[in-house]
Each structure stands twice: as C-alpha cells, then as structure tokens.
Design a protein around this motif. Structure first.
Motif, PDB file in Angstrom:
ATOM      1  N   GLY A  18       0.802  -1.229   0.000  1.00  0.00           N
ATOM      2  CA  GLY A  18       0.000   0.000   0.000  1.00  0.00           C
ATOM      3  C   GLY A  18       0.831   1.272   0.000  1.00  0.00           C
ATOM      4  N   PRO A  19       0.164   2.423   0.038  1.00  0.00           N
ATOM      5  CA  PRO A  19       0.850   3.714  -0.083  1.00  0.00           C
ATOM      6  C   PRO A  19       1.840   4.011   1.044  1.00  0.00           C
ATOM      7  N   ASP A  20       1.642   3.424   2.228  1.00  0.00           N
ATOM      8  CA  ASP A  20       2.549   3.679   3.343  1.00  0.00           C
ATOM      9  C   ASP A  20       3.653   2.630   3.473  1.00  0.00           C
ATOM     10  N   GLU A 162       1.820  -2.353   8.597  1.00  0.00           N
ATOM     11  CA  GLU A 162       1.040  -2.783   9.758  1.00  0.00           C
ATOM     12  C   GLU A 162       1.930  -3.011  10.987  1.00  0.00           C
ATOM     13  N   SER A 163       3.178  -3.364  10.772  1.00  0.00           N
ATOM     14  CA  SER A 163       4.096  -3.568  11.898  1.00  0.00           C
ATOM     15  C   SER A 163       4.912  -2.310  12.195  1.00  0.00           C
ATOM     16  N   GLY A 164       4.519  -1.191  11.576  1.00  0.00           N
ATOM     17  CA  GLY A 164       5.179   0.083  11.845  1.00  0.00           C
ATOM     18  C   GLY A 164       6.396   0.355  10.981  1.00  0.00           C
ATOM     19  N   HIS A 165       6.501  -0.328   9.859  1.00  0.00           N
ATOM     20  CA  HIS A 165       7.658  -0.160   8.985  1.00  0.00           C
ATOM     21  C   HIS A 165       7.269   0.470   7.658  1.00  0.00           C
ATOM     22  N   GLY A 166       6.627   1.631   7.733  1.00  0.00           N
ATOM     23  CA  GLY A 166       6.328   2.387   6.521  1.00  0.00           C
ATOM     24  C   GLY A 166       7.612   2.916   5.915  1.00  0.00           C
ATOM     25  N   PRO A 167       8.266   3.872   6.583  1.00  0.00           N
ATOM     26  CA  PRO A 167       9.508   4.401   6.027  1.00  0.00           C
ATOM     27  C   PRO A 167      10.679   3.402   6.074  1.00  0.00           C
TER      28      PRO A 167
END
Length: 182
Positions: A18-20, A162-167
């Motif tokens: 997804g986008p993030d 979802e696990s906080g690893h967007g960037p």
C-alpha cells in the motif's frame, strides 16, 4: 553500483504494498525502480505471478536488482530459472513459510516449496524474529541454502506498514550499502 546503473524491480507480496509501505516509498524515491504489477493481488496464482516477474525482467535495459517482500520472495525464486542471468543482486525481505500448512490464507502454500539451489548473484535475506508468516529459523535456513547474507531484523513483525515499517530507514541504509557493493 549506483541506482542509475540498475533497473530496480520491486516485487510486492500478497495484496500488494500500500501507499505507506516501505516498498512503495522506495519505488517513489529510486529513479530506476518500478513495481511488478500483478493482475490479481488477492488471489495469487504462482504461474501468473512468475510470468509477470519474467516479463518485467525481460523488459529491463540494465542489470536488475530485485527488492522482494513477503510472497514476492517465492515468486522471484520460482522465476529464477527463466531470468537468472539478468539478475545482479536480490534484497529479499520476510520470506513467508509457504510450506507451512498453518499459513493463511491457505492458498499461499501453492507458492511452495521453495527452490533451494544457491543463487549465482549476491543476495540478502532480512527476517524478523516474530514474523507470523515465517519462523525465524525457517528464514535463516532459506538464506543459508541460497547463499544469502542473513540479517536479523529483531522483533519487527512482517516488516510492513502494519508492523510500523512504513519508512523503514534501517532497511534503506542496508539496501544502499548492498547496492554500493554490487
């Protein structure tokens, strides 16, 4: 190797990134990166997914560096017999255990078992100690079979948004060093 010297192929997993997601962010930042698009993200069929990877690699005009996540990893590994000579390196993140009958959705097992032949190019496998799609020891074993450098990502879940690893800046740094050594 620099970014402009390679075609960086982003191979997302089940339901796409997804986008993030870090893969989407990398695709936007890396000038030569492009995503392998699948016709059916939520009902993957191994032969169809492999064909799209082969097509994308064959369209490349420079050496290919793969960045695969989750179900993108077995897709890439199954495509290797048809594309191996064009691959310069592979960065493989959280391969799922597609031989585990407890994996959900269950049809992901159709992507297993993994071929275990050693790769003919440099590669990295990044795995998490608490990835619900793959036990750490299974990922470590796959990396050893492939001759990949294995990186312990600690308790990082599935290394997705979802696990906080967007960037995912740590991944960016590891990938940059890997690319510079190709």
């Amino acid at each position: 190797m620099k970014v402009q010297d390679a075609d960086i192929l982003i191979i997302p997993g089940y339901t796409n990134s997804g986008p993030d997601h870090w893969q989407t962010r990398w695709e936007a930042k890396l000038s030569t990166a492009r995503r392998v698009e699948q016709k059916e993200w939520s009902k993957p069929v191994l032969a169809d997914w492999v064909a799209e990877v082969v097509k994308s690699v064959n369209e490349a005009t420079r050496p290919v560096v793969v960045v695969a996540h989750s179900l993108g990893v077995p897709t890439f590994v199954h495509a290797l017999p048809q594309i191996g000579s064009k691959i310069k390196g592979a960065f493989l993140v959280t391969p799922p255990d597609v031989s585990n009958p407890k994996i959900r959705p269950k049809h992901l097992m159709t992507f297993g078992p993994y071929p275990r032949e050693p790769f003919t190019f440099p590669s990295i496998v990044v795995a998490s100690r608490n990835d619900h799609y793959c036990e750490y020891a299974v990922a470590e074993d796959l990396a050893a079979a492939w001759g990949s450098l294995f990186i312990d990502a600690g308790e990082s879940g599935h290394l997705n948004s979802e696990s906080g690893h967007g960037p995912w800046p740590e991944g960016t740094m590891v990938f940059a060093k890997f690319l510079s050594q190709l």
